[in-house]
Design a protein around this motif. Sequence first.
Motif, PDB file in Angstrom:
ATOM      1  N   LEU A 218      90.264 112.881   1.160  1.00  0.00           N
ATOM      2  CA  LEU A 218      89.605 111.618   1.489  1.00  0.00           C
ATOM      3  C   LEU A 218      89.320 111.498   2.987  1.00  0.00           C
ATOM      4  O   LEU A 218      88.251 111.021   3.382  1.00  0.00           O
ATOM      5  CB  LEU A 218      90.458 110.438   1.015  1.00  0.00           C
ATOM      6  CG  LEU A 218      90.461 110.203  -0.486  1.00  0.00           C
ATOM      7  CD1 LEU A 218      91.496 109.145  -0.864  1.00  0.00           C
ATOM      8  CD2 LEU A 218      89.083 109.779  -0.961  1.00  0.00           C
ATOM      9  N   ILE A 219      90.238 111.948   3.818  1.00  0.00           N
ATOM     10  CA  ILE A 219      90.004 111.902   5.268  1.00  0.00           C
ATOM     11  C   ILE A 219      88.878 112.860   5.648  1.00  0.00           C
ATOM     12  O   ILE A 219      88.033 112.526   6.495  1.00  0.00           O
ATOM     13  CB  ILE A 219      91.303 112.208   6.025  1.00  0.00           C
ATOM     14  CG1 ILE A 219      92.280 111.052   5.854  1.00  0.00           C
ATOM     15  CG2 ILE A 219      91.034 112.459   7.506  1.00  0.00           C
ATOM     16  CD1 ILE A 219      93.672 111.332   6.374  1.00  0.00           C
TER      17      ILE A 219
ATOM     18  N   ALA B 261      91.756 104.908   0.670  1.00  0.00           N
ATOM     19  CA  ALA B 261      92.759 105.947   0.936  1.00  0.00           C
ATOM     20  C   ALA B 261      94.093 105.369   1.406  1.00  0.00           C
ATOM     21  O   ALA B 261      95.151 105.905   1.068  1.00  0.00           O
ATOM     22  CB  ALA B 261      92.229 106.931   1.974  1.00  0.00           C
ATOM     23  N   VAL B 262      94.042 104.303   2.174  1.00  0.00           N
ATOM     24  CA  VAL B 262      95.288 103.763   2.737  1.00  0.00           C
ATOM     25  C   VAL B 262      96.227 103.224   1.651  1.00  0.00           C
ATOM     26  O   VAL B 262      97.401 103.587   1.624  1.00  0.00           O
ATOM     27  CB  VAL B 262      94.985 102.700   3.812  1.00  0.00           C
ATOM     28  CG1 VAL B 262      96.236 101.991   4.235  1.00  0.00           C
ATOM     29  CG2 VAL B 262      94.308 103.349   5.001  1.00  0.00           C
TER      30      VAL B 262
ATOM     31  N   ILE C 258      97.366  95.422   6.236  1.00  0.00           N
ATOM     32  CA  ILE C 258      96.603  95.181   7.463  1.00  0.00           C
ATOM     33  C   ILE C 258      95.414  96.135   7.549  1.00  0.00           C
ATOM     34  O   ILE C 258      94.291  95.722   7.872  1.00  0.00           O
ATOM     35  CB  ILE C 258      97.513  95.323   8.704  1.00  0.00           C
ATOM     36  CG1 ILE C 258      98.497  94.161   8.763  1.00  0.00           C
ATOM     37  CG2 ILE C 258      96.695  95.395   9.988  1.00  0.00           C
ATOM     38  CD1 ILE C 258      99.607  94.344   9.782  1.00  0.00           C
ATOM     39  N   SER C 259      95.630  97.396   7.241  1.00  0.00           N
ATOM     40  CA  SER C 259      94.535  98.357   7.344  1.00  0.00           C
ATOM     41  C   SER C 259      93.467  98.137   6.269  1.00  0.00           C
ATOM     42  O   SER C 259      92.280  98.306   6.543  1.00  0.00           O
ATOM     43  CB  SER C 259      95.063  99.785   7.296  1.00  0.00           C
ATOM     44  OG  SER C 259      95.705 100.018   6.081  1.00  0.00           O
ATOM     45  N   VAL C 260      93.861  97.749   5.064  1.00  0.00           N
ATOM     46  CA  VAL C 260      92.871  97.461   4.020  1.00  0.00           C
ATOM     47  C   VAL C 260      92.022  96.265   4.425  1.00  0.00           C
ATOM     48  O   VAL C 260      90.790  96.285   4.279  1.00  0.00           O
ATOM     49  CB  VAL C 260      93.550  97.229   2.655  1.00  0.00           C
ATOM     50  CG1 VAL C 260      92.589  96.610   1.658  1.00  0.00           C
ATOM     51  CG2 VAL C 260      94.091  98.527   2.116  1.00  0.00           C
ATOM     52  N   ILE C 261      92.638  95.228   4.966  1.00  0.00           N
ATOM     53  CA  ILE C 261      91.881  94.060   5.426  1.00  0.00           C
ATOM     54  C   ILE C 261      90.915  94.467   6.535  1.00  0.00           C
ATOM     55  O   ILE C 261      89.739  94.088   6.534  1.00  0.00           O
ATOM     56  CB  ILE C 261      92.840  92.945   5.895  1.00  0.00           C
ATOM     57  CG1 ILE C 261      93.578  92.349   4.696  1.00  0.00           C
ATOM     58  CG2 ILE C 261      92.090  91.861   6.661  1.00  0.00           C
ATOM     59  CD1 ILE C 261      94.716  91.422   5.068  1.00  0.00           C
TER      60      ILE C 261
END
Length: 119
Positions: free
Chosen positions: A84-85, A58-59, A35-38
């Motif tokens: 990365l953050i 990163a996710v 979901i987060s990559v999308i």
Amino acid sequence: MNFTDMLTSIAQISDADNPTIFPFPFWLHISLAVISVIFFAYRFAVQKRPFQLIFAIAVPLSLLVWVSNNRTLFYALGIAEFILIAVAAVTSIVCKPKKTEETAAVTAKAGEDKDSKEE
């Protein structure tokens, strides 16, 4: 039995039931990652901000905790995620969107309207 002993006992029972070092089950972790990559890929396609692309990378990198129970890998991954953050935070501050001609024209027109009302 006091309250702190009860919490310690519950934590030990929880650790015995789930021996992995990651707190979420695999199906929940992979669904949140997808979901987060999308989301971040879509936002990057629309806004073209570099921090969105960094988060989109990163996710799914966090899924590597399922490869091994090695604590060294776990801590190395944590350091990589932290870097990365931090890079994403810096790029979100440094790479501000430039004002387009349309927003400059709207701002100029608003200034003209304000000047004409003052007269």
